[in-house]
Design a protein around this motif. Structure first.
Motif, PDB file in Angstrom:
ATOM      1  N   ARG A   1       7.496 -57.712 -38.149  1.00  0.00           N
ATOM      2  CA  ARG A   1       8.411 -57.045 -37.215  1.00  0.00           C
ATOM      3  C   ARG A   1       8.698 -57.944 -36.009  1.00  0.00           C
ATOM      4  N   LEU A   2       9.095 -59.178 -36.285  1.00  0.00           N
ATOM      5  CA  LEU A   2       9.348 -60.145 -35.224  1.00  0.00           C
ATOM      6  C   LEU A   2      10.844 -60.332 -35.016  1.00  0.00           C
ATOM      7  N   ARG A   3      11.270 -60.343 -33.784  1.00  0.00           N
ATOM      8  CA  ARG A   3      12.642 -60.689 -33.439  1.00  0.00           C
ATOM      9  C   ARG A   3      12.819 -62.205 -33.594  1.00  0.00           C
ATOM     10  N   PRO A   4      14.073 -62.682 -33.628  1.00  0.00           N
ATOM     11  CA  PRO A   4      14.301 -64.126 -33.765  1.00  0.00           C
ATOM     12  C   PRO A   4      13.577 -64.959 -32.715  1.00  0.00           C
ATOM     13  N   ALA A   5      13.607 -64.530 -31.453  1.00  0.00           N
ATOM     14  CA  ALA A   5      12.935 -65.304 -30.405  1.00  0.00           C
ATOM     15  C   ALA A   5      11.431 -65.352 -30.624  1.00  0.00           C
ATOM     16  N   GLU A   6      10.861 -64.275 -31.179  1.00  0.00           N
ATOM     17  CA  GLU A   6       9.425 -64.245 -31.455  1.00  0.00           C
ATOM     18  C   GLU A   6       9.091 -65.147 -32.641  1.00  0.00           C
ATOM     19  N   LEU A   7       9.943 -65.160 -33.656  1.00  0.00           N
ATOM     20  CA  LEU A   7       9.734 -66.060 -34.793  1.00  0.00           C
ATOM     21  C   LEU A   7       9.779 -67.521 -34.348  1.00  0.00           C
ATOM     22  N   ALA A   8      10.693 -67.819 -33.437  1.00  0.00           N
ATOM     23  CA  ALA A   8      10.833 -69.202 -32.977  1.00  0.00           C
ATOM     24  C   ALA A   8       9.576 -69.696 -32.283  1.00  0.00           C
ATOM     25  N   ALA A   9       8.813 -68.797 -31.687  1.00  0.00           N
ATOM     26  CA  ALA A   9       7.623 -69.184 -30.926  1.00  0.00           C
ATOM     27  C   ALA A   9       6.377 -69.353 -31.792  1.00  0.00           C
ATOM     28  N   VAL A  10       6.445 -68.977 -33.077  1.00  0.00           N
ATOM     29  CA  VAL A  10       5.263 -69.035 -33.942  1.00  0.00           C
ATOM     30  C   VAL A  10       4.953 -70.485 -34.308  1.00  0.00           C
ATOM     31  N   ASP A  11       3.671 -70.848 -34.204  1.00  0.00           N
ATOM     32  CA  ASP A  11       3.198 -72.165 -34.621  1.00  0.00           C
ATOM     33  C   ASP A  11       2.468 -72.062 -35.956  1.00  0.00           C
ATOM     34  N   VAL A  12       2.335 -73.195 -36.627  1.00  0.00           N
ATOM     35  CA  VAL A  12       1.615 -73.239 -37.903  1.00  0.00           C
ATOM     36  C   VAL A  12       0.189 -72.715 -37.724  1.00  0.00           C
ATOM     37  N   ASP A  13      -0.442 -73.071 -36.617  1.00  0.00           N
ATOM     38  CA  ASP A  13      -1.830 -72.673 -36.370  1.00  0.00           C
ATOM     39  C   ASP A  13      -1.983 -71.177 -36.104  1.00  0.00           C
ATOM     40  N   ASP A  14      -0.876 -70.475 -35.860  1.00  0.00           N
ATOM     41  CA  ASP A  14      -0.943 -69.035 -35.617  1.00  0.00           C
ATOM     42  C   ASP A  14      -1.148 -68.245 -36.906  1.00  0.00           C
ATOM     43  N   VAL A  15      -0.877 -68.863 -38.060  1.00  0.00           N
ATOM     44  CA  VAL A  15      -1.018 -68.195 -39.350  1.00  0.00           C
ATOM     45  C   VAL A  15      -2.301 -68.694 -40.002  1.00  0.00           C
ATOM     46  N   VAL A  16      -3.254 -67.774 -40.184  1.00  0.00           N
ATOM     47  CA  VAL A  16      -4.580 -68.174 -40.673  1.00  0.00           C
ATOM     48  C   VAL A  16      -4.962 -67.351 -41.900  1.00  0.00           C
ATOM     49  N   LEU A  17      -5.832 -67.902 -42.720  1.00  0.00           N
ATOM     50  CA  LEU A  17      -6.326 -67.227 -43.914  1.00  0.00           C
ATOM     51  C   LEU A  17      -7.364 -66.195 -43.515  1.00  0.00           C
ATOM     52  N   ALA A  18      -7.163 -64.935 -43.947  1.00  0.00           N
ATOM     53  CA  ALA A  18      -8.123 -63.860 -43.699  1.00  0.00           C
ATOM     54  C   ALA A  18      -8.861 -63.547 -44.997  1.00  0.00           C
ATOM     55  N   GLU A  19      -9.522 -62.381 -45.049  1.00  0.00           N
ATOM     56  CA  GLU A  19     -10.336 -62.040 -46.218  1.00  0.00           C
ATOM     57  C   GLU A  19      -9.485 -61.899 -47.483  1.00  0.00           C
ATOM     58  N   THR A  20      -8.402 -61.148 -47.396  1.00  0.00           N
ATOM     59  CA  THR A  20      -7.609 -60.859 -48.592  1.00  0.00           C
ATOM     60  C   THR A  20      -6.140 -61.220 -48.439  1.00  0.00           C
TER      61      THR A  20
END
Length: 246
Positions: free
Chosen positions: A151-170
């Motif tokens: 549920r991210l707006r375009p401006a919020e998507l633009a601010a995401v870095d690779v390191d913000d996405v991490v592997l969780a349990e499942t």
């Protein structure tokens, strides 16, 4: 939590709304009861607690309902049931958490433009119209799916870095501000945000820095996309899918 305990709890809570609830009409109580039964059964199948429920469990349930094309009224009933069940047991409701509030707010923003979000039908149409051979297509598929699921707006998507996405349990998690947002596996390869993100970052050789970047004519990744640039990409993909953007 193991599946045995989750199944036992589901059976215990299954009839929570069978008795009269003072502030619910009979018709509303039936809808809420049906939503609660679906949620407890879903939790039992996953081995998750239904009460108290973790925000990520609630969000994953709601996303699963959307993928199954549940009616908006059924999703509303599920939200109401989960909140009311926690209220009845004097527990803090996960529906008040940041990640679930973002989901609720996102359902009210339906047109694909700056500051607004895509609805499930639009996402399916865009993905169906999109190829997957070129680097830009991999990026745009990941961009559309992450924006929809988180549920991210375009401006919020633009601010995401690779390191913000991490592997969780499942699954994967988006960890930026507030509570982590789960990014679940989708039912098919073409609509799975986890596979889409993995394919994009692997092909573009992204290991750090911005997650969504410009791509030149030779398919070389460039600098971070702006919110306006991402909104333009979404509008273009919507147009190609035959979606009219106001």
């Amino acid at each position: 939590m193991d599946h045995t305990r989750a199944t036992q709890q589901s059976a215990e809570l299954h009839s929570l709304f069978d008795a009269v609830v003072p502030d619910l009409t009979e018709s509303t109580r039936r809808h809420v009861s049906a939503g609660w039964r679906r949620f407890t059964a879903w939790c039992a199948a996953r081995g998750s607690l239904a009460l108290p429920a973790r925000p990520r469990v609630v969000l994953l349930h709601l996303l699963a309902m959307e993928r199954a094309r549940s009616a908006p009224e059924a999703i509303d009933a599920a939200l109401c049931a989960i909140r009311k069940a926690h209220d009845l047991m004097h527990l803090a409701s996960p529906t008040d958490s940041a990640v679930v509030r973002r989901f609720r707010d996102g359902r009210e923003r339906a047109s694909p433009g700056e500051g607004s979000l895509l609805d499930p039908a639009q996402v399916r149409r865009i993905l169906h119209a999109m190829g997957d051979g070129r680097l830009a297509e991999l990026r745009d598929r990941a961009l559309v799916l992450l924006g929809y699921v988180a549920r991210l707006r375009p401006a919020e998507l633009a601010a995401v870095d690779v390191d913000d996405v991490v592997l969780a349990e499942t699954d994967l998690e988006l960890r930026r501000q507030g509570q982590p947002v789960p990014i679940p596996f989708g039912p098919s390869e073409r609509t799975c945000p986890v596979r889409a993100l993995t394919a994009w970052t692997s092909r573009a050789c992204l290991v750090t820095g911005p997650l969504f970047v410009a791509i030149d004519a030779q398919e070389h990744p460039g600098g971070r996309l702006s919110g306006e640039g991402i909104a333009d990409i979404v509008r273009d993909r919507a147009r190609r899918a035959g979606i009219t953007v106001g």
